[in-house]
Design an enzyme around this catalytic site. Structure first.
Site, PDB file in Angstrom:
ATOM      1  CD  GLU A 114      -6.757  -0.383   1.201  1.00 30.58           C
ATOM      2  OE1 GLU A 114      -5.706  -0.201   0.587  1.00 30.58           O
ATOM      3  OE2 GLU A 114      -6.832  -1.064   2.241  1.00 30.58           O
ATOM      4  CE  LYS A 147      -3.546  -2.790   2.127  1.00 32.24           C
ATOM      5  NZ  LYS A 147      -4.715  -2.887   2.968  1.00 32.24           N
ATOM      6  CG  HIS A 159      -6.933  -3.457  -2.705  1.00 34.36           C
ATOM      7  ND1 HIS A 159      -7.435  -2.617  -1.732  1.00 34.36           N
ATOM      8  CD2 HIS A 159      -6.271  -4.439  -2.049  1.00 34.36           C
ATOM      9  CE1 HIS A 159      -7.067  -3.083  -0.543  1.00 34.36           C
ATOM     10  NE2 HIS A 159      -6.359  -4.196  -0.709  1.00 34.36           N
ATOM     11  N   GLY A 202      -7.292  -5.187   7.301  1.00 33.13           N
ATOM     12  CA  GLY A 202      -6.734  -4.233   8.255  1.00 33.13           C
ATOM     13  C   GLY A 202      -7.454  -4.189   9.592  1.00 33.13           C
ATOM     14  CD  GLU A 206      -7.296  -8.508  -0.429  1.00 36.07           C
ATOM     15  OE1 GLU A 206      -6.313  -8.850   0.236  1.00 36.07           O
ATOM     16  OE2 GLU A 206      -7.460  -7.357  -0.862  1.00 36.07           O
ATOM     17  CB  SER A 213      -6.617  -9.642   9.279  1.00 34.57           C
ATOM     18  OG  SER A 213      -7.107  -8.314   9.344  1.00 34.57           O
TER      19      SER A 213
HETATM   20  P1  PGA Z   1      -4.328  -6.624   5.540  1.00 36.29           P
HETATM   21  O1  PGA Z   1      -4.572  -6.104   4.048  1.00 36.29           O
HETATM   22  O2  PGA Z   1      -3.499  -7.889   5.440  1.00 36.29           O
HETATM   23  O3  PGA Z   1      -3.586  -5.508   6.226  1.00 36.29           O
HETATM   24  O4  PGA Z   1      -5.656  -6.902   6.144  1.00 36.29           O
HETATM   25  C1  PGA Z   1      -4.848  -6.996   2.992  1.00 36.29           C
HETATM   26  C2  PGA Z   1      -5.065  -6.249   1.707  1.00 36.29           C
HETATM   27  O5  PGA Z   1      -5.621  -5.138   1.729  1.00 36.29           O
HETATM   28  O6  PGA Z   1      -4.681  -6.738   0.626  1.00 36.29           O
END
Ligand code: PGA
Length: 243
Positions: free
Chosen positions: A98, A11, A96, A171, A165, A204
Site C-alpha cells: 500500500e 492498517k 508494504h 484484501g 505478499e 487474504s
Molecule cells: P489481507 O491483508 O489479509 O486483508 O489480505 C494482508 C496485508 O495487507 O498485509
C-alpha cells in the site's frame, strides 16, 4: 529452529478504545499458545501506546506499520524509531504494497527504513510481492528477487522477517495456493542466503486457510490484514494446527 511469527496488520482501523477492547477479548484466547510461535499486532500509530499498555505482560508484541529512517527533523507525517521504542514497539512493517503504491515508496527508501529499524533493535518485516499483471507476464520471480535484494542490502539477516505478499491476494479473498506460496517463500530464503531467515506469507489469510499454509515447510508465519481485526478469528489463526 525458526519460530513462527503470526502478525496482524490493522492498517487504518481501530481507535484506542477499540484496540483496548480487542486486547481484552484476544488475550485469554492466546494465553496458552505453544512456544514455537510469536504473535505481533500492528495498530495505527495513534493506538500504539494504549495497545502496548493493554498487552503488557501478555507476550504479544507490537509492530509499527511504517518507520522513518531519520531520527528527527522536518518530515511531516513521519515517525522515527526512537519514538516507537518509547512505546515498546519491537517490529516495524516496511515496504508494504500500500505505501509502495499510494506514496510511491522505492526499494531504496524501504531499505533505509529497515536499516533504521535494525539500528534501534526493531525487527523489520519487509514486504515483497508481485502484482497480477507482473505474475501474468511471467515476471513474478524477477520482481520479488529485486525487491528482496535491494530491501535486505546491508541488513543483519538474523534479525529480519520477510513477508511474501502477492498484491493480487491482498484484501481480495484470493489466498495464494499453499504450494505456490511455499515455493516463493523458499526462493526468497535462497535469495537472502540465510537459512534461518523467517519468511511469512500474507494475502487474504483467514481461519479457513491458516492450517494448510502453516503446514508448508518454507512458510514461517503469516501477515494478516482483514482477518486480524476480529479477536476470535485472529486467535484461531494464532492457534493454527498444521494439517
Ligand atoms: P489481507 O491483508 O489479509 O486483508 O489480505 C494482508 C496485508 O495487507 O498485509
Amino acid at each position: 529452529m525458526r519460530k513462527a511469527v503470526i502478525a496482524g496488520n490493522w492498517k487504518m482501523h481501530m481507535t484506542c478504545a477499540e484496540a483496548q477492547a480487542f486486547a481484552e477479548s484476544f488475550k485469554p484466547l492466546v494465553a496458552g499458545l505453544p512456544s514455537d510461535r510469536e504473535v505481533v499486532l500492528a495498530p495505527p500509530f495513534t493506538a500504539i501506546a494504549s495497545l502496548s499498555s493493554s498487552l503488557a505482560g501478555s507476550g504479544i508484541r507490537i509492530a509499527a506499520q511504517n518507520i522513518h529512517w531519520q531520527e528527527k527533523g522536518a518530515f511531516t507525517g513521519m515517525v522515527s524509531a526512537g519514538m516507537l521504542l518509547e512505546h515498546g514497539v519491537s517490529h516495524a512493517i516496511v515496504g508494504h504494497s500500500e505505501p509502495r503504491k499510494y506514496y510511491s515508496e522505492t526499494d531504496e527508501q524501504i531499505n533505509l527504513r529497515a536499516r533504521s529499524a535494525q539500528k534501534h533493535c526493531i525487527t523489520p518485516i519487509l514486504c515483497v510481492g508481485e502484482s497480477d499483471s507482473q505474475r501474468e507476464a511471467g515476471e513474478a520471480e524477477k520482481v520479488i528477487r529485486r525487491q528482496v535484494q535491494q530491501g535486505v542490502d546491508g541488513l543483519d539477516h538474523s534479525r529480519l522477517i520477510i513477508a511474501y505478499e502477492p498484491i493480487w491476494a491482498i484484501g481480495t479473498g484470493k489466498t495464494c495456493e499453499a504450494a505456490e506460496a511455499n515455493r516463493i517463500c523458499g526462493l526468497i530464503r535462497d535469495w537472502v542466503g540465510y537459512s534461518d531467515v523467517v519468511v511469512q506469507y500474507g494475502g487474504s489469510v483467514n481461519p479457513g486457510t491458516i492450517d494448510q499454509l502453516m503446514a508448508q515447510s518454507d512458510i514461517d508465519g503469516v501477515l494478516v490484514g482483514g482477518a486480524s481485526l476480529d479477536p476470535e478469528g485472529f486467535a484461531r489463526i494464532a492457534n493454527y494446527q498444521p494439517v
